[in-house]
Structures are given as C-alpha cells and as structure tokens.
Design an enzyme around this catalytic site. Structure first.
Site, PDB file in Angstrom:
ATOM      1  N   HIS A  43       0.869  -1.186   0.000  1.00 51.57           N
ATOM      2  CA  HIS A  43       0.000   0.000   0.000  1.00 51.57           C
ATOM      3  C   HIS A  43       0.902   1.231   0.000  1.00 51.57           C
ATOM      4  O   HIS A  43       1.299   1.736   1.050  1.00 51.57           O
ATOM      5  CB  HIS A  43      -0.903   0.001   1.237  1.00 51.57           C
ATOM      6  CG  HIS A  43      -1.932   1.077   1.246  1.00 51.57           C
ATOM      7  ND1 HIS A  43      -3.134   0.946   1.933  1.00 51.57           N
ATOM      8  CD2 HIS A  43      -1.984   2.298   0.662  1.00 51.57           C
ATOM      9  CE1 HIS A  43      -3.851   2.046   1.763  1.00 51.57           C
ATOM     10  NE2 HIS A  43      -3.161   2.879   1.004  1.00 51.57           N
ATOM     11  N   GLU A  75      -2.548  -1.743  -3.159  1.00 51.40           N
ATOM     12  CA  GLU A  75      -3.687  -1.094  -2.520  1.00 51.40           C
ATOM     13  C   GLU A  75      -3.497   0.416  -2.536  1.00 51.40           C
ATOM     14  O   GLU A  75      -2.365   0.913  -2.495  1.00 51.40           O
ATOM     15  CB  GLU A  75      -3.807  -1.541  -1.058  1.00 51.40           C
ATOM     16  CG  GLU A  75      -3.997  -3.020  -0.863  1.00 51.40           C
ATOM     17  CD  GLU A  75      -4.064  -3.389   0.613  1.00 51.40           C
ATOM     18  OE1 GLU A  75      -4.596  -4.466   0.918  1.00 51.40           O
ATOM     19  OE2 GLU A  75      -3.574  -2.603   1.459  1.00 51.40           O
ATOM     20  N   HIS A 203      -7.398  -7.650   7.201  1.00 51.11           N
ATOM     21  CA  HIS A 203      -7.255  -6.729   8.325  1.00 51.11           C
ATOM     22  C   HIS A 203      -7.427  -7.475   9.646  1.00 51.11           C
ATOM     23  O   HIS A 203      -8.452  -8.089   9.904  1.00 51.11           O
ATOM     24  CB  HIS A 203      -8.230  -5.554   8.269  1.00 51.11           C
ATOM     25  CG  HIS A 203      -7.542  -4.249   8.557  1.00 51.11           C
ATOM     26  ND1 HIS A 203      -6.766  -3.579   7.627  1.00 51.11           N
ATOM     27  CD2 HIS A 203      -7.464  -3.505   9.678  1.00 51.11           C
ATOM     28  CE1 HIS A 203      -6.282  -2.472   8.150  1.00 51.11           C
ATOM     29  NE2 HIS A 203      -6.669  -2.416   9.401  1.00 51.11           N
TER      30      HIS A 203
END
Length: 251
Positions: A43, A75, A203
C-alpha cells in the site's frame, strides 16, 4: 484453497525508521514467496511512510523475473497518481481503499453509493490495462449489488471488527459470511453462470481467528495479511510463518 498475499507494509515501516537498506522489502518478499506465499501486497501511501514507489517497481521486477506464477496486489486510494502508478506497473490486482492520506491504517470500507461514478470510471480505467480491481468494503450484504453495479471484479472484506480483540466475534463472522454469500450471487459473472463477485479478506487476521473465517467462507479467493504475519515472523521467522498461514488456508 485460499491464496495468501503477504502485506509488506510493516517490513517497509521498520526499514524506514533508519536511513538503512534493511530489512530489505524485496529480500523478505523472496523468502515469503519461496515458502509458498501466493502473492505480495503493498500500500504505497502518498507520504511513503512505509512502502515507497521504488519498492513497488522493485517488487514488480522481482515477481516478473523470478515468480511469474505469483500475484502482485497494490492497494490505495484511486487518486490520479495511484491510477497512473497502476497503469505503469500493471499489477495483477489493484485494491481501492477509501483512506484519507493521513490515516494510520485502513479502518472502513467504501460508501459505494456516494462514490459510484468515480469508482466505476477508475475500475474501467484499470480493467482496460488488464488489472483486476477489488473494492475494500465493510461487512454488509447490500454492498454486493453496488459493487457489481460499478463493475468491480472482487471485494475485500474489511475484517477489522472481526479480528479486533473484544469484538462480538460471532456477530461479525455472521455479517462477513452474509456479505460473501451475497457477492457470490451478484454481478455479471453470476448472470453468466459464474461465481459472482470474488471475495477477498483482510485486516487483523491472525493464526487464531483465521480458521473460523475460512470455515465460514470456504471459497475466499485471497487473504491479505501483514501486521500479524510480521509479528509472528519475529517468533517463527518469515518462512515458517508463511507455512503456518498457508496450512490454515488449505495450502
């Protein structure tokens, strides 16, 4: 089996504490891939507080040159800079997250209804580059039809409320399962006899809470795991940790 994509943000963040080249993000990626990881997730945030743009290109080269059968997932918020990066790198998958640039980590999914036009245009733009697009969403069965409407290939279930200590695990797991069930029935692929929108998850997933999630949603396409996997690697090493997670995912 569910694919394991190792998120390397925490490794990069540790490296960035000092002006030194270690730990090596590509070096850790190589260890994880050799141990059986199905892909790598990064990310790259605008402030580069962990993954840097240079890491994105280095990892892309690593996967292209040495691990062509593994996937690269990038991401980020679908800003112009992010979309251009994806158009150049052409990862296997781009996961759109609704993060503010200053957020410490992703903590909520898209309000697809409020951002539908923007998401549809960004999804089509990357799909035209042969990039699969996934939307980061909260556990809510109603998102399935909305994700299909904007053309998403997959959704990534935000599993933070399920994985966070002290939460109502049973209730959160039921919501995640209901959302996955709805996605299975949604979209163009379902109309053609396919499996609907693909479902990823990520997550706060750990060795302890992952088995129940996989049992509830056995057709999960991919789990992206970073923080807990990196913490476990401090005890077991990255290779053994990857093997532990893959065993749970059916590898």
């Amino acid at each position: 089996m569910t694919d394991l994509s190792v998120n390397l943000n925490a490794v990069a963040q540790l490296r960035n504490r000092r002006d030194l080249p270690w730990p090596s993000v590509t070096g850790v990626a190589r260890v994880c891939l050799a141990a059986g990881a199905d892909g790598i997730t990064v990310h790259p945030r605008p402030d580069e507080r962990h993954i840097r743009r240079s890491d994105v290109f280095a990892l892309s080269d690593l996967l292209r040159d040495e691990w062509q059968d593994r996937e690269f997932n990038i991401e980020g918020y679908p800003s112009e800079d992010f979309l251009r990066l994806c158009e150049v790198v052409r990862p296997d998958q781009a996961t759109f997250v609704p993060d503010d640039p200053g957020q410490a980590t992703s903590d909520h999914g898209w309000d697809i209804g409020a951002h539908g036009t923007m998401l549809a245009e960004a999804i089509e733009r990357l799909q035209n580059c042969a990039v699969r697009v996934s939307l980061f969403v909260d556990a809510d069965p109603s998102v399935a039809a909305l994700a299909a409407e904007v053309g998403a290939d997959r959704i990534e279930l935000y599993t933070g409320p399920y994985g966070h200590p002290g939460g109502d695990v049973a209730a959160e797991l039921a919501r995640l399962k209901a959302t996955a069930d709805a996605c299975r029935k949604a979209g163009i692929r379902a109309a053609r006899g396919g499996a609907g929108i693909g479902v990823n998850a990520g997550h706060d997933l750990t060795l302890d809470n992952l088995p129940a999630l996989v049992a509830a949603i056995p057709d999960l396409e991919e789990c992206s795991i970073g923080h807990a996997l990196t913490a476990d690697a401090l005890l077991y090493g990255f290779a053994e940790t990857v093997r532990k997670y893959r065993a749970i995912l059916g590898g």
